[in-house]
Design a protein around this motif. Structure first.
Motif, PDB file in Angstrom:
ATOM      1  N   GLU A 116       0.812  -1.216   0.000  1.00 29.02           N
ATOM      2  CA  GLU A 116       0.000   0.000   0.000  1.00 29.02           C
ATOM      3  C   GLU A 116       0.843   1.262   0.000  1.00 29.02           C
ATOM      4  O   GLU A 116       1.970   1.286   0.494  1.00 29.02           O
ATOM      5  N   LYS A 117       0.276   2.268  -0.596  1.00 30.94           N
ATOM      6  CA  LYS A 117       0.803   3.630  -0.506  1.00 30.94           C
ATOM      7  C   LYS A 117      -0.032   4.325   0.551  1.00 30.94           C
ATOM      8  O   LYS A 117      -1.263   4.370   0.453  1.00 30.94           O
ATOM      9  N   VAL A 118       0.630   4.842   1.574  1.00 28.93           N
ATOM     10  CA  VAL A 118      -0.091   5.356   2.744  1.00 28.93           C
ATOM     11  C   VAL A 118       0.209   6.833   2.941  1.00 28.93           C
ATOM     12  O   VAL A 118       1.350   7.276   2.809  1.00 28.93           O
ATOM     13  N   GLU A 119      -0.836   7.568   3.265  1.00 25.67           N
ATOM     14  CA  GLU A 119      -0.690   8.966   3.674  1.00 25.67           C
ATOM     15  C   GLU A 119      -1.419   9.177   4.991  1.00 25.67           C
ATOM     16  O   GLU A 119      -2.385   8.473   5.297  1.00 25.67           O
ATOM     17  N   GLN A 120      -0.970  10.150   5.738  1.00 22.56           N
ATOM     18  CA  GLN A 120      -1.645  10.511   6.981  1.00 22.56           C
ATOM     19  C   GLN A 120      -2.620  11.650   6.709  1.00 22.56           C
ATOM     20  O   GLN A 120      -2.292  12.619   6.041  1.00 22.56           O
TER      21      GLN A 120
ATOM     22  N   THR B 259       1.884   0.798 -10.256  1.00 25.59           N
ATOM     23  CA  THR B 259       2.861   0.075  -9.442  1.00 25.59           C
ATOM     24  C   THR B 259       2.176  -0.973  -8.571  1.00 25.59           C
ATOM     25  O   THR B 259       2.654  -2.109  -8.448  1.00 25.59           O
ATOM     26  N   LEU B 260       1.062  -0.623  -7.975  1.00 25.13           N
ATOM     27  CA  LEU B 260       0.340  -1.570  -7.128  1.00 25.13           C
ATOM     28  C   LEU B 260      -0.107  -2.792  -7.933  1.00 25.13           C
ATOM     29  O   LEU B 260       0.073  -3.940  -7.497  1.00 25.13           O
ATOM     30  N   LEU B 261      -0.660  -2.556  -9.098  1.00 25.38           N
ATOM     31  CA  LEU B 261      -1.169  -3.668  -9.897  1.00 25.38           C
ATOM     32  C   LEU B 261      -0.040  -4.570 -10.387  1.00 25.38           C
ATOM     33  O   LEU B 261      -0.238  -5.782 -10.562  1.00 25.38           O
ATOM     34  N   GLU B 262       1.153  -4.003 -10.569  1.00 25.51           N
ATOM     35  CA  GLU B 262       2.303  -4.816 -10.985  1.00 25.51           C
ATOM     36  C   GLU B 262       2.718  -5.807  -9.898  1.00 25.51           C
ATOM     37  O   GLU B 262       3.336  -6.828 -10.184  1.00 25.51           O
ATOM     38  N   HIS B 263       2.383  -5.502  -8.631  1.00 24.38           N
ATOM     39  CA  HIS B 263       2.769  -6.363  -7.510  1.00 24.38           C
ATOM     40  C   HIS B 263       1.589  -7.142  -6.941  1.00 24.38           C
ATOM     41  O   HIS B 263       1.744  -7.839  -5.929  1.00 24.38           O
ATOM     42  N   ALA B 264       0.431  -7.053  -7.567  1.00 28.33           N
ATOM     43  CA  ALA B 264      -0.766  -7.661  -6.992  1.00 28.33           C
ATOM     44  C   ALA B 264      -0.770  -9.168  -7.156  1.00 28.33           C
ATOM     45  O   ALA B 264      -0.532  -9.689  -8.239  1.00 28.33           O
ATOM     46  N   ALA B 265      -1.036  -9.868  -6.043  1.00 28.65           N
ATOM     47  CA  ALA B 265      -1.219 -11.314  -6.108  1.00 28.65           C
ATOM     48  C   ALA B 265      -2.640 -11.647  -6.524  1.00 28.65           C
ATOM     49  O   ALA B 265      -2.921 -12.712  -7.060  1.00 28.65           O
TER      50      ALA B 265
ATOM     51  N   CYS C  54      -0.955  -8.781  -1.872  1.00 27.56           N
ATOM     52  CA  CYS C  54       0.320  -9.178  -2.470  1.00 27.56           C
ATOM     53  C   CYS C  54       0.862 -10.403  -1.746  1.00 27.56           C
ATOM     54  O   CYS C  54       0.346 -10.800  -0.692  1.00 27.56           O
ATOM     55  N   ALA C  55       1.924 -10.983  -2.287  1.00 29.53           N
ATOM     56  CA  ALA C  55       2.580 -12.118  -1.643  1.00 29.53           C
ATOM     57  C   ALA C  55       3.270 -11.651  -0.362  1.00 29.53           C
ATOM     58  O   ALA C  55       3.766 -10.515  -0.292  1.00 29.53           O
ATOM     59  N   PRO C  56       3.319 -12.500   0.658  1.00 30.25           N
ATOM     60  CA  PRO C  56       3.943 -12.101   1.925  1.00 30.25           C
ATOM     61  C   PRO C  56       5.406 -11.689   1.788  1.00 30.25           C
ATOM     62  O   PRO C  56       5.896 -10.891   2.595  1.00 30.25           O
ATOM     63  N   ASP C  57       6.118 -12.217   0.801  1.00 28.31           N
ATOM     64  CA  ASP C  57       7.531 -11.889   0.649  1.00 28.31           C
ATOM     65  C   ASP C  57       7.772 -10.716  -0.307  1.00 28.31           C
ATOM     66  O   ASP C  57       8.903 -10.477  -0.743  1.00 28.31           O
ATOM     67  N   THR C  58       6.730  -9.979  -0.620  1.00 29.58           N
ATOM     68  CA  THR C  58       6.864  -8.836  -1.519  1.00 29.58           C
ATOM     69  C   THR C  58       7.808  -7.801  -0.922  1.00 29.58           C
ATOM     70  O   THR C  58       7.729  -7.485   0.274  1.00 29.58           O
ATOM     71  N   VAL C  59       8.701  -7.279  -1.745  1.00 26.75           N
ATOM     72  CA  VAL C  59       9.585  -6.188  -1.349  1.00 26.75           C
ATOM     73  C   VAL C  59       8.932  -4.883  -1.789  1.00 26.75           C
ATOM     74  O   VAL C  59       8.651  -4.684  -2.976  1.00 26.75           O
ATOM     75  N   ALA C  60       8.688  -4.008  -0.840  1.00 28.03           N
ATOM     76  CA  ALA C  60       7.974  -2.776  -1.139  1.00 28.03           C
ATOM     77  C   ALA C  60       8.840  -1.828  -1.960  1.00 28.03           C
ATOM     78  O   ALA C  60       9.980  -1.537  -1.567  1.00 28.03           O
TER      79      ALA C  60
ATOM     80  N   GLU D 135      10.067   1.881  -3.270  1.00 24.00           N
ATOM     81  CA  GLU D 135      10.242   3.110  -2.498  1.00 24.00           C
ATOM     82  C   GLU D 135       8.937   3.896  -2.454  1.00 24.00           C
ATOM     83  O   GLU D 135       8.254   4.070  -3.464  1.00 24.00           O
ATOM     84  N   GLY D 136       8.587   4.345  -1.257  1.00 23.43           N
ATOM     85  CA  GLY D 136       7.359   5.106  -1.072  1.00 23.43           C
ATOM     86  C   GLY D 136       6.146   4.259  -0.759  1.00 23.43           C
ATOM     87  O   GLY D 136       5.059   4.801  -0.515  1.00 23.43           O
ATOM     88  N   PHE D 137       6.314   2.927  -0.761  1.00 29.15           N
ATOM     89  CA  PHE D 137       5.217   2.014  -0.452  1.00 29.15           C
ATOM     90  C   PHE D 137       5.578   1.229   0.811  1.00 29.15           C
ATOM     91  O   PHE D 137       6.706   1.279   1.279  1.00 29.15           O
ATOM     92  N   ARG D 138       4.604   0.494   1.340  1.00 32.36           N
ATOM     93  CA  ARG D 138       4.896  -0.393   2.463  1.00 32.36           C
ATOM     94  C   ARG D 138       4.124  -1.693   2.311  1.00 32.36           C
ATOM     95  O   ARG D 138       3.056  -1.731   1.679  1.00 32.36           O
ATOM     96  N   VAL D 139       4.688  -2.748   2.876  1.00 27.97           N
ATOM     97  CA  VAL D 139       4.003  -4.034   2.969  1.00 27.97           C
ATOM     98  C   VAL D 139       3.414  -4.133   4.369  1.00 27.97           C
ATOM     99  O   VAL D 139       4.100  -3.875   5.362  1.00 27.97           O
ATOM    100  N   ASN D 140       2.152  -4.507   4.462  1.00 33.84           N
ATOM    101  CA  ASN D 140       1.476  -4.548   5.753  1.00 33.84           C
ATOM    102  C   ASN D 140       0.624  -5.810   5.846  1.00 33.84           C
ATOM    103  O   ASN D 140       0.072  -6.272   4.843  1.00 33.84           O
ATOM    104  N   THR D 141       0.543  -6.361   7.041  1.00 39.56           N
ATOM    105  CA  THR D 141      -0.278  -7.553   7.272  1.00 39.56           C
ATOM    106  C   THR D 141      -1.597  -7.149   7.905  1.00 39.56           C
ATOM    107  O   THR D 141      -1.618  -6.514   8.979  1.00 39.56           O
ATOM    108  N   ILE D 142      -2.687  -7.486   7.248  1.00 44.25           N
ATOM    109  CA  ILE D 142      -4.020  -7.291   7.816  1.00 44.25           C
ATOM    110  C   ILE D 142      -4.327  -8.521   8.660  1.00 44.25           C
ATOM    111  O   ILE D 142      -4.316  -9.651   8.144  1.00 44.25           O
ATOM    112  N   PRO D 143      -4.570  -8.366   9.958  1.00 42.37           N
ATOM    113  CA  PRO D 143      -4.721  -9.545  10.828  1.00 42.37           C
ATOM    114  C   PRO D 143      -5.983 -10.332  10.532  1.00 42.37           C
ATOM    115  O   PRO D 143      -6.939  -9.823   9.933  1.00 42.37           O
TER     116      PRO D 143
END
Length: 288
Positions: free
Chosen positions: A142-146, A173-179, A206-212, A214-222
Motif C-alpha cells: 500500500e501507498k499510505v498517507e496521513q 505500481t500496485l497492480l504490478e505487484h498484486a497477487a 500481495c505475496a507475503p515476501d513482496t519487497v515494497a 520506495e514510497g510504499f509499504r508491505v502490511n499484514t491485515i490480521p
C-alpha cells in the motif's frame, strides 16, 4: 458498546460541556471509538458534521440567553466559544437572520436547533447484500498517507490522494505487484483513541515476501471476522449510501459491533460511474 448508545453518550457529553472548549478525542472516547470513526459515524447517522452540530447548538442557546436575560453580547460571545464580538455577530446573523443586538433589543423569532436524540427507526422492506466472513491474515502492498479529522479536512484530502494515485503511477505500481487483482483497496486505519490523524492507504493484496518499492509499504491485515457488504451503483453515491445503511440499519439491529480498528473499501476494475458498478465495504466485527 452498541453503536447508537455510544453516539448518544457522546452527544450527551457535548451537551453537558457545550460552553467548554471541547476536545474531540474526549468526545469520541465517550463512544468508545477514535475521533475519525466518531466523526464519520456521527455524520452518517445525523446528517450533519459534529462541528455543525456544536455550532448550531451554541448559537441556539446564545440566542435564547440574549432574549431572556440581561447578558451582554460580548459576554455571551465569549461564553459560547467566540474570540470576539465581531466573529460571534457574523455567525449569529447567518444562523438567526438578525444580529445579537437586534435579537436582544427587539426580540422576535429566532431559529432553534434542538438537541439530538439518537433513535433507530426500522423501516422494513430493505435488503442488504452482506456476508459474515472469517478471513485469515493477508498481506497488502500500500501507498499510505496521513490525514486529519481536524476541520474534516479528510473529506477533501482522501479524494485528492486517489486522484494523484491515478496520475502519478501509484495504481500502476500496485497492480504490478498484486497477487490478486480483483480489487484495489482503500485501507483506513482509525484506531488511535487520542489521535486526530489517521493513516489511509491505497492497496492491493500481495505475496507475503513482496519487497515494497520506495514510497510504499508491505502490511499484514490480521485475521478477523468481517462484515462484507456490497453495493451497486456509481461512485461515490452508492458507497456513501451503503455506509448509511450499515450504520443506521445493520449494526443497530444486528449482533455485531465494529472493532473500530480499520475498514476497507474494495473497488474492482471498471467504470466507477456506471449504474452497474459493484463495490464493497469490509468492516472487522465482534459478536455481542
Amino acid at each position: 458498546m452498541n453503536l447508537a448508545t455510544g453516539i448518544q453518550k457522546a452527544i450527551d457529553y457535548i451537551e453537558a460541556h457545550i460552553t467548554d472548549e471541547l476536545d474531540m478525542a474526549e468526545v469520541a472516547r465517550q463512544a468508545a471509538c477514535s475521533p475519525y470513526y466518531f466523526q464519520k459515524i456521527f455524520g452518517i447517522l445525523c446528517g450533519i458534521t459534529v462541528g455543525e452540530y456544536i455550532r448550531n447548538r451554541r448559537l441556539t442557546l446564545a440566542g435564547s440567553e440574549l432574549m431572556k436575560t440581561d447578558a451582554k453580547v460580548i459576554d455571551t460571545a465569549l461564553k459560547y466559544g467566540y474570540e470576539s464580538p465581531e466573529s460571534f455577530t457574523r455567525a449569529f446573523t447567518r444562523f438567526h437572520g438578525v444580529t445579537p443586538t437586534e435579537a436582544k433589543r427587539e426580540g422576535g423569532r429566532l431559529r432553534s436547533f434542538s438537541r439530538f436524540k439518537v433513535q433507530i427507526i426500522l423501516k422494513g422492506g430493505n435488503s442488504m447484500n452482506y456476508n459474515i466472513v472469517k478471513k485469515d491474515a493477508f498481506t497488502v502492498l500500500e501507498k499510505v498517507e496521513q490525514h486529519t479529522v481536524v476541520g474534516e479536512q479528510n473529506k477533501n484530502t482522501i479524494p485528492e490522494f486517489w486522484g494523484r494515485a491515478h496520475s502519478d503511477g501509484t495504481i500502476t505500481t500496485l497492480l504490478e505487484h498484486a497477487a490478486d487483482s480483483t480489487f484495489i483497496y482503500g485501507t483506513c486505519y482509525g484506531n488511535g483513541l487520542d489521535a486526530e490523524t489517521f493513516d489511509y492507504g491505497i492497496a492491493v493484496e500481495c505475496a507475503p515476501d513482496t519487497v515494497a518499492p520506495e514510497g510504499f509499504r508491505v502490511n499484514t491485515i490480521p485475521a478477523r471476522t468481517w462484515v462484507v457488504a456490497e453495493c451497486t451503483g456509481p461512485m461515490p453515491e452508492a458507497i456513501q449510501q451503503l455506509w448509511h445503511e450499515l450504520c443506521a440499519e445493520f449494526f443497530p439491529t444486528s449482533d455485531y459491533t465494529p472493532t473500530y480498528e480499520m475498514d476497507i473499501e474494495a473497488y474492482p476494475d471498471g467504470d466507477i460511474l456506471s449504474p452497474d458498478y459493484k463495490s464493497q465495504i469490509w468492516i472487522p466485527v465482534v459478536s455481542e
